[in-house]
Design an enzyme around this catalytic site. Structure first.
Site, PDB file in Angstrom:
ATOM      1  N   ASP A   1       0.856  -1.188   0.000  1.00 18.34           N
ATOM      2  CA  ASP A   1       0.000   0.000   0.000  1.00 18.34           C
ATOM      3  C   ASP A   1       0.893   1.239   0.000  1.00 18.34           C
ATOM      4  OD1 ASP A   1       0.891   0.257   2.585  1.00 18.34           O
ATOM      5  OD2 ASP A   1      -1.025  -0.178   3.529  1.00 18.34           O
TER       6      ASP A   1
ATOM      7  N   ASP B   1      -7.949  -7.291   0.243  1.00 24.04           N
ATOM      8  CA  ASP B   1      -7.046  -7.561   1.360  1.00 24.04           C
ATOM      9  C   ASP B   1      -7.799  -7.227   2.623  1.00 24.04           C
ATOM     10  OD1 ASP B   1      -6.656  -4.483   1.020  1.00 24.04           O
ATOM     11  OD2 ASP B   1      -5.755  -4.947   2.955  1.00 24.04           O
TER      12      ASP B   1
END
Lengths: 376, 376
Positions: B91, B267
């Site tokens: 991320d 996720d």
């Protein structure tokens, strides 16, 4: 398979043997990882097996309180409960009653104690301990003994040793009454640091007759030379054709010296407990991975190890996991440490078989004393 | 291998595809276990692989603070550092700067924040985020975006969405300047619960042009129907030939509904975090293993599971590990839960390919709503 011990080679007092149990064979000298509550902390049975361990230890005290031996038996026994198909040795519960439980009342009959979990009162007698260990399905059962805290007076040491002998007799009768053909029962030598009492205890236990003999009441804070002296006196007093188990020991160097004095089996929480606190045991000694000198080190702990995690992960990564308090650090270091203990046992077995135990012992000591490889 | 996405089948809005990355292929719909600090908590890479996972997520915020991206790069990159040879998505760090760090100052340039670890000040800009993710070696890099806490005013939502677009452009320029041929960069759609803003964001990002598109700012406490409505509007506005990633979602039923609306990737920390707290995700819904009804139950969580631990260990054993607060309980339930998430993805992939997504979706919902098998 039926319980047996075969002495395959000796080198000085050091012995290379094989124990056969109903759940498989164990090569000695052997180290048993501690599976206190039905699990070697943090490790799957596959991970335990990958360390090279052939036998694990279960704690009667913990399992009798939770989940209870009758429940474990109803679930198919401890092997099935924890999915460990290999041999299991259970202790008698006595040591942990003394070290963990609250309020205790000791009598000829046994010990009444308060659970550290919920305060409930429980009784442990030699017969109940045998019963619990049978319910768990232990391949090797230990007699209940009285574990004194040292220092204690000579009178106290004698009294506890004699009580342990009477409990040993009762344990044997109870074990035989359960008629678990092919399973093993071990007696426990007591007597503190008094060589005369140790000799008396060993002789009387041998007369009762057990499948193996443990030396108890050591590794409880006494100096290493006292421990080694007791071992050196006690081991030869035990029958050569039975395995000898030094309970709760120890460091790699302790085990090396114990094997040199005729010991065959060990258990200790040190590799797992210290692993959970960031310490690695390796050929190069004990390594504190929290230390900043590992932070950027790409090298594994020991590239020659047979254990994948010891070879694969960098010191920098293990340092990171320890500093970040990541569970995987505890998992990997527990496995890495047990694997080193197993590698040490394997090394001793090969050295004894080859008649090279003394050079192996000196080389191992030298490597430990030299310490870890230098930082990059 | 070079980054690509192949759409292999569709069934309604649901899509079955394959992402190829420099470190291997990922079948979609895909669930990515979260490896926050360079480890999926408690699991070895082998254990992660055994769940069926093909890609893991790493957190830029955590890794930039400790051990630092330059250190990870010097150690060979995140794949080698954590011994995960498969694809990794990282991320951008933006979400966790907003949720974890202290004192923050947001500007056009980026965000300055105080580390939650040691109080040190750090700056994260779109360019630095790309730089960090390149140092880590991410197969899929995410643009930095501003993650608003909802509820927020329409003006605030528009401002953050527009800032995120400008950061998306800067991210793309920075990514192209690093010239990591064959690696992927994803843009992130923002716009809160405002369908008009979401559509504007999707259109503008598509014009910039990314290798994939994420939907951000959902699963932050809004009702499920809002989340589903945003997805239903946003997914079709994104290019069909690129993967779509719904960030931070979610429950198994959330993911089922998201795939029904055209999402390809997920996720979530839920399977590992809830696993560490004694909850199992199974075909029969979520099961609280601390509940006493499991204490004597010899049955596994799901005897039909492809995952060994789900099939082998009794509910009684897992209950025991949870009650005894044993690390192995956290380890096993983390693996069991990720394995269920992977089984759900596999089930959806097979159903889409066979044109049976709707019956699969209803059957999965029904089984979850019926709940766990009855106690013995």
């Amino acid at each position: 398979m039926s319980f047996s011990f075969t002495l395959m080679a000796t080198d000085g007092a050091a012995r290379r043997g094989e124990i056969v149990t109903p759940h498989g064979a164990v090569q000695t000298p052997a180290f048993m990882p501690v599976g206190t509550q039905g699990t070697v902390k943090g490790l799957t049975p596959e991970a335990v097996r990958e360390t090279g361990a052939e036998i694990v230890l279960g704690n009667t005290y913990h399992l009798m309180l939770r989940p209870g031996p009758e429940r474990v038996a109803a679930l198919g026994g401890l092997h099935r409960f924890m999915n460990w198909p290999g041999p299991i040795l259970t202790d008698s519960g006595g040591f942990q009653v003394m070290s963990l439980s609250g309020l205790r009342k000791l009598s000829e009959k046994g010990v009444v104690f308060r659970s550290h979990l919920d305060g409930a009162m429980h009784e442990l007698t030699p017969e109940r301990s045998i019963d619990i260990q049978a319910l768990l399905g232990a391949d090797i059962t230990m007699q209940l003994d009285e574990c004194l805290k040292l220092p204690a007076s000579p009178e106290e040491i004698r009294r506890a040793m004699e009580l342990s002998l009477r409990w040993g007799e009762r344990s044997k009768r109870a074990f035989e009454a359960r008629a678990r053909e092919g399973y093993g029962l071990f007696g426990i030598v007591q007597g503190g640091d008094d060589m005369g009492l140790r000799a008396q205890s060993a002789k009387a236990l041998t007369e009762i007759g057990f499948d193996g003999y443990a030396i108890g009441g050591l590794a409880v804070g006494e100096p290493q030379d006292v421990m080694l002296a007791v071992m050196a006196e006690t081991a030869p007093a035990l029958p050569a054709e039975r395995p000898r188990y030094l309970m709760g020991v120890g460091t790699p160097l302790d085990m090396l010296e114990a094997v040199a004095r005729g010991i065959d089996m060990f258990d200790c929480v040190m590799p797992t407990r210290n692993g959970r606190h960031g310490m690695a045991f390796t050929r190069f000694g004990a390594i504190n991975l929290a230390n900043a000198r590992h932070a950027a080190d790409p090298r594994p702990l020991d590239e020659q190890s047979a254990h994948p995690a010891t070879r694969i992960y960098s010191r920098a990564y293990l340092h990171h996991l320890v500093k970040a308090n990541e569970m995987l650090g505890q998992v990997l270091l527990s496995a890495i440490n047990i694997a080193y203990y197993q590698a040490l046992m394997r090394g001793m077995r090969e050295a004894i078989a080859a008649g090279r135990f003394e050079p192996f012992r000196s080389a191992t000591r030298v490597q430990w004393e030299q310490g870890d490889i230098p930082p990059l």
